[in-house]
Design a protein around this motif. Structure first.
Motif, PDB file in Angstrom:
ATOM      1  N   ALA A  14      -4.901  48.050  -5.659  1.00 43.39           N
ATOM      2  CA  ALA A  14      -3.804  47.507  -6.473  1.00 43.39           C
ATOM      3  C   ALA A  14      -3.879  45.982  -6.533  1.00 43.39           C
ATOM      4  CB  ALA A  14      -2.459  47.956  -5.912  1.00 43.39           C
ATOM      5  N   ALA A  15      -4.251  45.343  -5.416  1.00 44.80           N
ATOM      6  CA  ALA A  15      -4.392  43.885  -5.419  1.00 44.80           C
ATOM      7  C   ALA A  15      -5.505  43.447  -6.354  1.00 44.80           C
ATOM      8  CB  ALA A  15      -4.647  43.373  -3.998  1.00 44.80           C
ATOM      9  N   ILE A  16      -6.587  44.197  -6.378  1.00 44.18           N
ATOM     10  CA  ILE A  16      -7.698  43.869  -7.285  1.00 44.18           C
ATOM     11  C   ILE A  16      -7.264  44.042  -8.740  1.00 44.18           C
ATOM     12  CG2 ILE A  16      -9.996  44.606  -8.056  1.00 44.18           C
ATOM     13  CD1 ILE A  16     -10.567  45.257  -5.068  1.00 44.18           C
ATOM     14  N   ILE A  17      -6.587  45.147  -9.037  1.00 47.05           N
ATOM     15  CA  ILE A  17      -6.110  45.396 -10.404  1.00 47.05           C
ATOM     16  C   ILE A  17      -5.111  44.325 -10.826  1.00 47.05           C
ATOM     17  CG2 ILE A  17      -4.758  46.988 -11.832  1.00 47.05           C
ATOM     18  CD1 ILE A  17      -6.113  49.267 -10.161  1.00 47.05           C
ATOM     19  N   MET A  18      -4.167  43.993  -9.932  1.00 45.21           N
ATOM     20  CA  MET A  18      -3.179  42.953 -10.263  1.00 45.21           C
ATOM     21  C   MET A  18      -3.860  41.588 -10.418  1.00 45.21           C
ATOM     22  SD  MET A  18      -0.337  44.419 -10.739  1.00 45.21           S
ATOM     23  CE  MET A  18       0.719  42.987 -10.865  1.00 45.21           C
ATOM     24  N   SER A  19      -4.914  41.343  -9.643  1.00 44.16           N
ATOM     25  CA  SER A  19      -5.664  40.093  -9.794  1.00 44.16           C
ATOM     26  C   SER A  19      -6.235  39.975 -11.199  1.00 44.16           C
ATOM     27  CB  SER A  19      -6.811  40.019  -8.780  1.00 44.16           C
ATOM     28  OG  SER A  19      -6.327  39.889  -7.481  1.00 44.16           O
ATOM     29  N   LEU A  20      -6.761  41.081 -11.702  1.00 42.87           N
ATOM     30  CA  LEU A  20      -7.328  41.069 -13.055  1.00 42.87           C
ATOM     31  C   LEU A  20      -6.237  40.904 -14.109  1.00 42.87           C
ATOM     32  CD1 LEU A  20      -9.962  43.911 -12.602  1.00 42.87           C
ATOM     33  CD2 LEU A  20     -10.383  41.444 -12.708  1.00 42.87           C
ATOM     34  N   LEU A  21      -5.112  41.597 -13.907  1.00 40.75           N
ATOM     35  CA  LEU A  21      -4.019  41.505 -14.880  1.00 40.75           C
ATOM     36  C   LEU A  21      -3.375  40.124 -14.897  1.00 40.75           C
ATOM     37  CD1 LEU A  21      -2.214  44.946 -14.371  1.00 40.75           C
ATOM     38  CD2 LEU A  21      -3.641  44.250 -16.304  1.00 40.75           C
ATOM     39  N   GLN A  22      -3.190  39.528 -13.720  1.00 39.16           N
ATOM     40  CA  GLN A  22      -2.500  38.238 -13.630  1.00 39.16           C
ATOM     41  C   GLN A  22      -3.449  37.049 -13.660  1.00 39.16           C
ATOM     42  OE1 GLN A  22      -0.170  38.545 -10.043  1.00 39.16           O
ATOM     43  NE2 GLN A  22       1.387  39.797 -11.019  1.00 39.16           N
ATOM     44  N   LYS A  23      -4.750  37.345 -13.636  1.00 41.54           N
ATOM     45  CA  LYS A  23      -5.776  36.292 -13.663  1.00 41.54           C
ATOM     46  C   LYS A  23      -5.632  35.314 -12.492  1.00 41.54           C
ATOM     47  CE  LYS A  23      -6.490  36.556 -18.632  1.00 41.54           C
ATOM     48  NZ  LYS A  23      -5.939  37.843 -18.821  1.00 41.54           N
ATOM     49  N   GLU A  24      -5.398  35.867 -11.286  1.00 45.24           N
ATOM     50  CA  GLU A  24      -5.409  35.074 -10.061  1.00 45.24           C
ATOM     51  C   GLU A  24      -5.946  35.945  -8.935  1.00 45.24           C
ATOM     52  OE1 GLU A  24      -1.633  34.060  -8.150  1.00 45.24           O
ATOM     53  OE2 GLU A  24      -0.656  35.416  -9.546  1.00 45.24           O
ATOM     54  N   ASN A  25      -6.608  35.329  -7.972  1.00 48.55           N
ATOM     55  CA  ASN A  25      -7.282  36.066  -6.908  1.00 48.55           C
ATOM     56  C   ASN A  25      -6.297  36.435  -5.801  1.00 48.55           C
ATOM     57  OD1 ASN A  25      -8.998  37.101  -4.982  1.00 48.55           O
ATOM     58  ND2 ASN A  25     -10.561  35.527  -5.295  1.00 48.55           N
ATOM     59  N   LEU A  26      -5.695  37.626  -5.912  1.00 51.65           N
ATOM     60  CA  LEU A  26      -4.732  38.072  -4.914  1.00 51.65           C
ATOM     61  C   LEU A  26      -5.410  38.528  -3.625  1.00 51.65           C
ATOM     62  CD1 LEU A  26      -2.248  40.043  -7.184  1.00 51.65           C
ATOM     63  CD2 LEU A  26      -2.006  37.739  -6.271  1.00 51.65           C
ATOM     64  N   VAL A  27      -6.632  39.008  -3.712  1.00 52.99           N
ATOM     65  CA  VAL A  27      -7.358  39.430  -2.506  1.00 52.99           C
ATOM     66  C   VAL A  27      -7.588  38.219  -1.606  1.00 52.99           C
ATOM     67  CG1 VAL A  27      -9.462  40.498  -1.627  1.00 52.99           C
ATOM     68  CG2 VAL A  27      -8.392  41.389  -3.694  1.00 52.99           C
ATOM     69  N   ARG A  28      -7.957  37.093  -2.185  1.00 50.56           N
ATOM     70  CA  ARG A  28      -8.125  35.865  -1.396  1.00 50.56           C
ATOM     71  C   ARG A  28      -6.791  35.487  -0.750  1.00 50.56           C
ATOM     72  NH1 ARG A  28      -9.195  30.420  -4.301  1.00 50.56           N
ATOM     73  NH2 ARG A  28      -9.346  31.990  -5.879  1.00 50.56           N
ATOM     74  N   SER A  29      -5.709  35.639  -1.485  1.00 46.83           N
ATOM     75  CA  SER A  29      -4.389  35.341  -0.925  1.00 46.83           C
ATOM     76  C   SER A  29      -4.054  36.277   0.235  1.00 46.83           C
ATOM     77  CB  SER A  29      -3.315  35.465  -2.000  1.00 46.83           C
ATOM     78  OG  SER A  29      -3.533  34.546  -3.026  1.00 46.83           O
ATOM     79  N   MET A  30      -4.494  37.539   0.136  1.00 47.49           N
ATOM     80  CA  MET A  30      -4.257  38.492   1.229  1.00 47.49           C
ATOM     81  C   MET A  30      -4.999  38.057   2.491  1.00 47.49           C
ATOM     82  SD  MET A  30      -4.565  42.070  -0.873  1.00 47.49           S
ATOM     83  CE  MET A  30      -4.563  43.131   0.553  1.00 47.49           C
ATOM     84  N   VAL A  31      -6.181  37.490   2.319  1.00 44.02           N
ATOM     85  CA  VAL A  31      -6.992  37.095   3.475  1.00 44.02           C
ATOM     86  C   VAL A  31      -6.535  35.748   4.034  1.00 44.02           C
ATOM     87  CG1 VAL A  31      -9.333  36.489   4.208  1.00 44.02           C
ATOM     88  CG2 VAL A  31      -8.964  38.445   2.704  1.00 44.02           C
ATOM     89  N   THR A  32      -6.308  34.770   3.159  1.00 47.30           N
ATOM     90  CA  THR A  32      -5.991  33.421   3.626  1.00 47.30           C
ATOM     91  C   THR A  32      -4.500  33.203   3.855  1.00 47.30           C
ATOM     92  OG1 THR A  32      -5.717  32.519   1.390  1.00 47.30           O
ATOM     93  CG2 THR A  32      -7.957  32.472   2.352  1.00 47.30           C
ATOM     94  N   GLY A  33      -3.666  34.006   3.199  1.00 43.78           N
ATOM     95  CA  GLY A  33      -2.227  33.797   3.306  1.00 43.78           C
ATOM     96  C   GLY A  33      -1.725  32.672   2.413  1.00 43.78           C
ATOM     97  N   LYS A  34      -2.571  32.181   1.523  1.00 43.91           N
ATOM     98  CA  LYS A  34      -2.195  31.072   0.642  1.00 43.91           C
ATOM     99  C   LYS A  34      -2.294  31.514  -0.805  1.00 43.91           C
ATOM    100  CE  LYS A  34      -3.701  27.650   3.927  1.00 43.91           C
ATOM    101  NZ  LYS A  34      -4.569  26.525   4.211  1.00 43.91           N
TER     102      LYS A  34
END
Length: 152
Positions: free
Chosen positions: A91-111
């Motif tokens: 879901a994070a990958i799909i939302m990253s594509l839809l919103q055009k931002e890297n949510l997976v990186r945010s999950m790892v870094t917390g930023k």
């Protein structure tokens, strides 16, 4: 305790907000939020409950409570938790594509990028470090047998 996006008040939005969020996804009008969206928040709470159940059933399995039932429940709940993690990452990958931002990186870094008023002024690194050290200490106590009531 924790920063504003790590608190349960941010995770739990209620069914009305979840339905609104799902409708906005279907209509293509989704918007980015600094924390979890309402559906992602409830998934996180569910995952936390599953992890608690994994620990409890594992403990009862070691204590041979209810025979093999707890061992079977432990394995089933662990498999379910793994499936929830896979769905959450997907879901994070799909939302990253839809919103055009890297949510997976945010999950790892917390930023995550956001508006200045959405920023966390004082990250609580000390509390995080103390939680990690406490967890390592508990693990060490169990593994060395210093806490025998947990392992016998």
């Amino acid at each position: 305790m924790g920063t504003r996006y790590a608190r349960f008040t941010q995770f739990l939005k209620g069914p009305v907000e979840m339905i609104k969020h799902a409708k906005s996804l279907l209509s293509g009008n989704q918007h980015s939020t600094p924390g979890h969206n309402p559906v992602g928040g409830i998934v996180m709470v569910g995952l936390m409950l599953l992890i608690l159940l994994i620990g409890l059933t594992g403990y009862f399995s070691v204590k041979e409570f209810l025979g093999d039932l707890m061992g079977e429940a432990h394995e089933a709940i662990a498999s379910l938790a793994l499936a929830v993690v896979v769905v959450h990452v997907a879901a994070a990958i799909i939302m990253s594509l839809l919103q055009k931002e890297n949510l997976v990186r945010s999950m790892v870094t917390g930023k995550k990028q956001g508006l200045p008023e959405e920023a966390i002024r004082f990250p609580q690194y000390l509390i995080g470090l103390l939680l990690v050290l406490g967890s390592i200490y508990c693990f060490y106590m169990i593994m060395t047998g210093a806490a025998p009531s947990l392992t016998q």
